[in-house]
Design an enzyme around this catalytic site. Structure first.
Site, PDB file in Angstrom:
ATOM      1  N   ARG A 160      -7.325 -30.398 -73.659  1.00  0.00           N
ATOM      2  CA  ARG A 160      -6.020 -32.020 -73.507  1.00  0.00           C
ATOM      3  C   ARG A 160      -7.131 -33.201 -73.520  1.00  0.00           C
ATOM      4  O   ARG A 160      -7.192 -33.726 -72.077  1.00  0.00           O
ATOM      5  CB  ARG A 160      -4.798 -31.658 -72.847  1.00  0.00           C
ATOM      6  CG  ARG A 160      -4.441 -32.805 -72.923  1.00  0.00           C
ATOM      7  CD  ARG A 160      -2.494 -32.612 -72.712  1.00  0.00           C
ATOM      8  NE  ARG A 160      -1.828 -32.336 -71.826  1.00  0.00           N
ATOM      9  CZ  ARG A 160      -1.070 -32.650 -70.856  1.00  0.00           C
ATOM     10  NH1 ARG A 160       0.291 -32.963 -71.468  1.00  0.00           N
ATOM     11  NH2 ARG A 160      -1.247 -32.513 -69.129  1.00  0.00           N
ATOM     12  N   ASP A 439       3.234 -34.057 -62.880  1.00  0.00           N
ATOM     13  CA  ASP A 439       2.860 -34.530 -62.729  1.00  0.00           C
ATOM     14  C   ASP A 439       2.769 -36.114 -63.732  1.00  0.00           C
ATOM     15  O   ASP A 439       3.475 -36.236 -63.143  1.00  0.00           O
ATOM     16  CB  ASP A 439       1.512 -33.915 -64.558  1.00  0.00           C
ATOM     17  CG  ASP A 439       2.935 -33.892 -65.628  1.00  0.00           C
ATOM     18  OD1 ASP A 439       3.730 -34.700 -64.975  1.00  0.00           O
ATOM     19  OD2 ASP A 439       2.552 -33.641 -66.589  1.00  0.00           O
TER      20      ASP A 439
END
Length: 527
Positions: A160, A439
């Site tokens: 990613r 996150d």
């Protein structure tokens, strides 16, 4: 080094194997071709936000109705190692994490250079070193007397890159920063495409934060160009797009269409989606959400979003991936651990029953739970034939749920916001806090919710008005809580004071910053 390219970050041992002249020239070529488009699309984001702030609603794109109404187009079928994705594990790209994730028993590992990684120069480049070795199947580690190597069978690797909004401050082309997305993508595909193909896989990517089908078209053009430059057949690069923005949900079908030669799936990125909902409706006091803990996947607008993603994907032959339950195993507390496992199990049962083709977990200890659920409820490799009934309306996707707005919720936002940002400033992107894996979306929800509550003059259930004085007071209180919890590390290396300053400044600002990582990156990491 090619003319016009400048690297300002430290060149540590091993970095020269990633930052080769040829690789940097490849990244620079992509920059020259596509940076003007990226800048234009970022400007369009600002215009769209100004339109919504002026009181206009959000709806499906009228100019793309012919794409949505055409019953015949389909995406390219998935490659063999992406046909069964029932469990995917996610995490940052540090060396031990990469090895453990690949060995976890999950079908796929999403190696995250975005929200699960702090964008320091060393984290980004060392992450590329680790992913290069993982793609080659040679990654290993000796740590504290223990050896880490890959099992004979490992998860499929998916990278990613960063979103379109972030720059890489340490690579300049003709004096101009390159996009973090192009830097991450370019180095990964340049170094690893052929090694992955030789091992029966391919260069696969998760694409974050898309807000418009033209942003997907930009990625598709970059994929096509990269394949041509590297002499790879069309469709070699495959992508999964995270539908983690509210504008992106309204363009899910168009995103599939723009990437139809390269896309395999969409993913329900639930935490960033909540953040995006708040950001999109930042100026609308009728769209204020309750406490973060009350905004679950079962509240109506989130349930409708998930069904919309599954329906859109399966209609077009793409997989629909579920999101990440933030619960993680709890050490030394069997009751709390069982509650966490039960919450994950229920979340995965909801996803599998809805029609998702797989799901995310944040910890190797949860792979088995997710696998058991999907093995039981999805005995086939996927369930592309399952199409939820109905269709999503703008009201379905935008009507906020009822729920509590409490001082405890405000306090938790501040505590977690400080704790996460402090870890981010220390170079950690994925952080266990209060038995949840957090996150960057965590801090984004926390600070945007408090900003919106403040400017909307929200009165909490206990009678407190959310204003600057209340936020200041609770921030000071939570700094004391963190100081008591971490002791000497509070002042030395903990970064808690700096984190509180970042959080407080953003929450009390006159205008809502689109991403907290933009000003924080400039202040702490770009030098």
């Amino acid at each position: 080094m090619a003319t016009g390219i400048e690297i300002t970050g430290a060149l540590r041992p091993g970095y020269e194997t990633i930052l080769t002249d040829a690789a940097l020239a490849f990244v620079a070529q992509l920059h020259h071709m596509y940076e003007p488009t990226r800048r234009s699309l970022l400007g369009a984001r600002e215009q769209h936000q100004a339109w919504w702030n002026a009181g206009h609603g959000i709806d499906f794109a009228g100019e793309m109705s012919s794409v949505r109404d055409d019953p015949f187009w389909q995406v390219r079928p998935a490659p063999h190692d992406l046909t069964d994705r029932r469990v995917e594990i996610t995490g940052p790209c540090d060396r031990k994490m990469v090895i453990n994730a690949l060995n976890s028993g999950a079908q796929c590992f999403m190696a995250c250079l975005e929200d699960a990684s702090a964008p320091t120069w060393d984290v980004m480049v060392q992450g590329q070193v680790n992913l290069r070795d993982a793609a080659a199947g040679t990654i290993s580690l000796e740590d504290k007397g223990k050896s880490y190597t890959l099992n004979p069978k490992t998860a499929t690797l998916i990278a990613r890159p960063r979103g379109w909004h972030l720059d890489e401050a340490h690579m300049l082309v003709d004096g101009e920063r390159v996009s973090g997305a192009i830097f991450d993508f370019g180095l990964y595909v340049f170094h690893n495409a052929r090694a992955l193909l030789a091992r029966g896989s391919g260069p696969y990517f998760y694409l974050p934060k898309l807000e418009h089908y033209l942003e997907a078209r930009l990625w598709n053009n970059i994929f096509t160009t990269a394949q041509s430059m590297l002499d790879l057949p069309l469709g070699t690069i495959r992508a999964t797009v995270l539908i983690e923005t509210l504008p992106g949900a309204f363009m899910a079908e168009e995103i599939l269409y723009e990437l139809r030669d390269h896309i395999t799936a969409l993913n329900c990125g639930r935490w960033d989606y909540i953040f995006s909902y708040i950001k999109t409706f930042q100026a609308d006091p009728d769209k204020v959400l309750p406490d973060r803990a009350a905004v679950t996947m079962t509240v109506p607008f989130m349930a409708k979003y998930a069904a919309h993603v599954v329906r859109t994907c399966h209609k077009r032959g793409a997989h629909a991936m579920g999101g990440m339950s933030a619960f993680i195993p709890v050490k030394d507390d069997e009751a709390a651990n069982e509650r966490a496992f039960a919450a994950v199990r229920a979340d995965k049962e909801r996803e599998a029953s809805l029609g998702h083709d797989g799901t995310w977990v944040a910890h190797p200890g949860l792979v088995g739970i997710a696998r058991e659920v999907f093995d039981r409820l999805m005995p086939t490799p996927n369930q592309l034939s399952v199409i939820p009934e109905g269709h999503a309306t703008a009201a379905d996707l935008t009507t906020p749920p009822d729920g509590p707005k409490t001082l405890a919720g405000l306090t938790n936002n501040i505590n977690v916001g400080i704790g996460y940002i402090a870890a981010w400033l220390r170079g950690q992107g994925a952080v266990p806090l209060h038995n949840l894996m957090e996150d960057a979306a965590t801090a984004e929800i926390s600070r945007t919710q408090l900003w919106q509550w403040r400017v909307s003059d929200v009165v909490l259930d206990g009678g407190e008005t959310v204003d600057a004085a209340l936020i200041d007071r609770v921030t000071d209180e939570q700094l004391a809580v963190w100081k008591a919890a971490v002791g000497d590390n509070f002042f030395a290396t903990g970064k808690y004071l700096e984190a509180a300053d970042v959080f407080r400044t953003l929450v009390l600002a006159d205008e809502l910053a689109p991403f907290l990582t933009l000003p924080a990156y400039e202040h702490y990491f770009a030098g």
